[in-house]
Scaffold this motif. Structure first.
Motif, mmCIF file in Angstrom:
data_model
loop_
_atom_site.group_PDB
_atom_site.id
_atom_site.type_symbol
_atom_site.label_atom_id
_atom_site.label_comp_id
_atom_site.label_asym_id
_atom_site.label_seq_id
_atom_site.Cartn_x
_atom_site.Cartn_y
_atom_site.Cartn_z
ATOM 1 N N UNK A 308 40.649 42.813 37.906
ATOM 2 C CA UNK A 308 40.604 43.276 36.834
ATOM 3 C C UNK A 308 41.232 42.555 35.692
ATOM 4 N N UNK A 309 42.473 42.484 36.206
ATOM 5 C CA UNK A 309 43.549 41.825 35.073
ATOM 6 C C UNK A 309 43.357 40.450 34.796
ATOM 7 N N UNK A 310 42.998 39.722 35.926
ATOM 8 C CA UNK A 310 42.649 38.357 35.813
ATOM 9 C C UNK A 310 41.085 37.955 35.193
ATOM 10 N N UNK A 311 40.241 38.916 35.573
ATOM 11 C CA UNK A 311 39.109 38.682 34.753
ATOM 12 C C UNK A 311 39.251 39.049 33.099
ATOM 13 N N UNK A 312 39.813 40.201 32.950
ATOM 14 C CA UNK A 312 40.066 40.400 31.524
ATOM 15 C C UNK A 312 40.969 39.387 30.912
ATOM 16 N N UNK A 313 41.940 38.929 31.376
ATOM 17 C CA UNK A 313 42.489 37.762 30.801
ATOM 18 C C UNK A 313 41.518 36.634 30.525
ATOM 19 N N UNK A 314 40.712 36.405 31.132
ATOM 20 C CA UNK A 314 39.794 35.271 30.881
ATOM 21 C C UNK A 314 38.954 35.596 29.787
#
Lengths: 596, 596
Positions: A308-314
């Motif tokens: 979730x963190x990674x996708x949200x950053x993108x």
């Protein structure tokens, strides 16, 4: 598009405020875990994750793993990165110093592992599985097994696997058919296992398989299962590698995601029988396996947070750079970040990710307390909370991982559907987490059956009481424009949860289908409310730090805004979920089976 | 695993009871659409879809499309199947007999198209895009364009495309930069378009591109866009094919799903400029495009229903054959279909799919009424309902398509994550529908802005009044064990929707961000309640048929059970969604942009 930025400040904030690092560091054995040391560890982990693992993430997705004559090649760069990972001591963070571990709290190790999963979820599975093997052998291995295997597993020179599933035995492990036959001081194992993560690969000198199998004279069902250590290469008494064991990877699965992780069909004993040694006693395998499942399920929940963190950053990065349309109150086209509907998506991602992180770290801190608190009652209380929250973390945080990655695809619009943008990978990767390590349906049944009904709501009452403490703190600030709606939302969610609990404890006795039929909305409800509690606690901590004159005012103010968003835009789901629980099994199970 | 079974009985039931076929067949020009004819058409369509298209679905997913020197090859079998599709007259079902169409109602054509999308969503896109071109040229083409192009597009010998999107112009079409320059009696088009579905392929003799472009002297923004017909091969005055136009496919996108559909980057006028003719008048292109968007958006919503149907069928088949664990009240392991938590997933799939189908067909029937009803007021009322419901169908049914396909993956457990099982394809395919033809965020903004606020809730009031009629019918049967909870759930949902409507009409004036910030939960709310209304109407119709002594009692009883499930397990979401709307924009937009 920037590469992955490890959310170190967020992690530290949660470790300190929600995980109560100072209290954990005061436990026997954890004295080294000072705020400064933790900050340094996280910085360093972040550097390794962002610098070495994140760039390999799309490589792994595109290349996948290759099986050739029984040998599995990880994607380019994975084996080298793993060697550096071991060299850096990253595999050993949480383990017992007796076997070479660094002995840091699980609270800290959890944050470190979030970095690996966020940077490269497929890579992160290797140490995650090894961790399961270390946990299991640490708790249940005999002295020889510990001495021979643990140092190499702790360092990561060797990796571990969990061999549970068979074609006919998935959620119902009692149905498994792999056989073990006594042969002198060891056993010969024969059978096929499927879905074995990192069952074979080229990044470690040896692979230690933990295998569930059934003895010829074992009772049927779950009480007739034993647990064996079956190394890829037998280990000599001096610790050196011996001959190749009769274990082969037959096939790699072609999966929706986590292409960088080899999911193996493993054959044990196709020739003379794979040599294994027993862990614990005969026919106790399933119970032993369950003792390490808490940790594994926590780790899978953490994957949900990480992806979730990674996708949200993108999504944020794209929303910042993609110019399209004129936002309300503006007079020229600008980045889509300014469109309120895009904001809603970004805020939903943020609120779910931060609350999920907090709940996961909180549970990890309870695990530390359950093991290290000097006071027995404190240990027991922490243990009960861990048991209650593990299925919630696993089920809720993994569902959120999918939701947040799905929103990231939506923020990207048409580009999100194109694989080159890289965001669809996170959705595909995230999708495994609600399935493996016990499907989320299994988690929901565990929560409502073993964790709620079995103790008649005692552990849940403790959680509700803890929420009440937070509500009282919020009530002390009735005029705070952010905290007042936080209190309002959390109080309503808490009431919905308490109603459902009371109703379940009343209703389930009369209807054998009741618990199963309402288990999933009950888990969702518990997750939504527990997440709201976490958001509220972060907002209170931020408020306190602001009052103390902390420097990072914008960061802290954001915690208050995010908690308000959670209360106003996520907690309202609680009432509907409670109504679904209240409606019971009737319409869920009424349709005759042949009408489907 | 059975292949796809077209849900013909369900389709007929909805066409007759929700679409009110008898009333539609009484409209001028639709006299042929008798119940018997419709049943025969659906049977035949089902046979073609299941027999010819469904087997190609996994082929298309695995092979994808190939671009070689500007030529695009569809997956093996697609071109042949398309030729049979044209030969069978399937492309012409809904079109004007003047140009070779069969002139059946959209209500019926919608059901027929559901079969194509369910059988093979990637294949279904070809006729879907052609349909858009036919619609547009029928409404806005000049006599020459109609005479030259429509017969071939109606038959399907030629296919159509919509060339809207450019790298810098997606949701904001006003930003597009493709240029058109007058050159005698035609225009020269120059520019690049992306995301062009079936922009190039080998299944038709010609491809008719409808292209949005900007004239040199056009005003900036959306009011300076014109629409052109740009055929792949120029068409001579006698209808024969002339020289190759200056239009090329530069690239195929590598997408998450619908691999069988070529998504093209199209270059217009790389050499001498692509030759096009104007549709309508200069600078009116966007308005013309919008007149056909209703239909296209309805078609995309239908894809959501179709992919849900297909995925749900797979889930049921798997749940029936997969033996795992002992269900409550049983004494031996059995199919997972008997586990209440699995039942919940299957019932959720069924309830969402059936309600989505009903709402989509209902809207299609309103489209027929809007065009063919003899009474002007009736046409206007139907038109207003169509305009209101189109974004709801598009947004809600496509979101449900993803939800249902996601649940199917979950029912399959680990096997669902393995591509061989074929269920993950539906999730990957389904995921495009919330994005294209206007993202669901765009739909939500359309609903709240153009469809609710602009007429100050008039169309919505008509919908609420229609729901009240259904509530009154339910109230007449207070002791019916299924209908009583249906009434209760629908009444609560209706109240939540009405509250939100009133609040939006009050609140939006003061805050420019308000509508955008609450648009998405408002669309979800409208969808959930409209779906509940549909479920209730189906239950009432089934109850009536049962009282009349209909033969298919089990089928009709299932409609009542499903409506109750919808009321008890889906409609409770309405209250939370209304609360999100009520909370307004504050916490959605409060976070400063630089803190993301």
């Amino acid at each position: 598009m920037p590469t992955f930025v490890p959310p170190v400040r967020d992690m530290q904030f949660v470790i300190e405020e929600i995980g109560a690092l100072d209290r954990i560091a005061a436990l026997p054995g954890y004295g080294e875990a000072t705020r400064d040391l933790v900050a340094a560890v996280l910085e360093e982990a972040g550097r390794f994750g962002a610098g070495e693992l994140a760039p390999l993430n799309p490589v792994g997705d595109r290349q996948g793993c290759r099986l050739d004559a029984g040998k599995v090649r990880l994607p380019d760069g994975f084996a080298t990165a793993y060697a550096r990972f071991v060299e850096g001591g990253w595999n050993a963070v949480a383990f017992d110093p007796e076997f070479g571990g660094q002995g840091l709290p699980w609270l800290v190790a959890t944050a470190v592992q979030e970095v690996w999963h966020a940077a490269n979820m497929a890579f992160g599975l290797i140490p995650m599985l090894t961790q399961g093997a270390v946990e299991l052998l640490s708790l249940h291995g005999d002295p020889d097994q510990k001495a021979l295997l643990l140092p190499k597993l702790v360092s990561g020179e060797w990796t571990g696997t969990m061999n549970l599933t068979e074609p006919g035995a998935g959620s119902d492990l009692g149905a498994l058919r792999t056989r073990a036959v006594r042969d002198g001081d060891h056993y010969r194992i024969t059978g096929q296992k499927i879905f074995i993560t990192a069952g074979e690969h080229d990044a470690a000198a040896n692979i230690v398989h933990l295998v569930l199998a059934r003895l010829p004279d074992a009772p049927p069902g779950p009480k007739g299962i034993s647990l064996f250590v079956v190394p890829k290469f037998l280990v000599n008494a001096d610790g050196s590698l011996g001959k190749r064991n009769d274990v082969t990877c037959l096939k790699l699965e072609h999966k929706l995601g986590i292409h960088g992780s080899p999911t193996c069909v493993m054959a044990f004993g196709e020739d003379e029988g794979a040599i294994g040694t027993l862990v614990g006693r005969e026919n106790q395998g399933l119970a032993l396996m369950f003792t390490m499942m808490n940790n594994a399920r926590l780790a899978v929940g953490l994957q949900g947070v990480a992806v979730a963190e990674r996708a949200a950053q993108k999504a944020v990065a794209y929303a910042r750079e993609r110019v399209q349309g004129v936002a309300p109150g503006r007079d020229a086209p600008g980045p889509i970040l300014h469109h309120p509907d895009v904001r809603r998506m970004l805020m939903t991602q943020r609120a779910l990710t931060e609350a999920g992180r907090a709940l996961t770290y909180f549970t990890a801190a309870q695990l530390d307390l359950a093991r290290h608190a000097p006071d027995k009652a404190e240990r027991a209380a922490a243990h009960a909370l861990v048991d209650l929250l593990i299925p919630v973390v696993k089920g809720w945080a993994t569902a959120n991982g999918v939701t947040v990655a799905d929103l990231a695809v939506q923020v990207f619009g048409g580009m999100g559907y194109v694989e080159e943008s890289g965001v669809a990978q996170h959705l595909r990767d995230a999708r495994i987490a609600p399935i493996y390590e016990g499907t989320n349906g299994i988690q929901a049944m565990d929560l409502i059956g073993r964790k709620l009904i079995r103790d008649q709501g005692a552990a849940m009452d403790a959680l509700l009481a803890a929420i009440d403490t937070t509500l009282a703190e919020l009530a002390a600030r009735p005029d705070d424009a952010d905290l007042a709606p936080v209190r309002h939302g959390l109080a309503a969610g808490r009431a919905a949860l308490a109603d459902s609990v009371a109703l379940i404890l009343r209703a389930q006795a009369g209807d054998p289908a009741f618990a199963g039929a309402v288990a999933t909305p009950f888990l969702d409800l518990t997750g939504v409310v527990a997440g709201g509690w976490m958001a509220a606690r972060m907002a209170l901590a931020a408020t306190r730090r602001l009052a103390e004159g902390a420097e990072d005012q914008a960061f802290l103010a954001a915690k208050r805004t995010t908690a308000r968003f959670y209360a106003e835009q996520i907690l309202p789901r609680a009432g509907g979920l409670a109504a679904m629980v209240a409606a019971g099994a009737a319409s869920v199970t009424a349709l005759p089976a042949d009408l489907f």
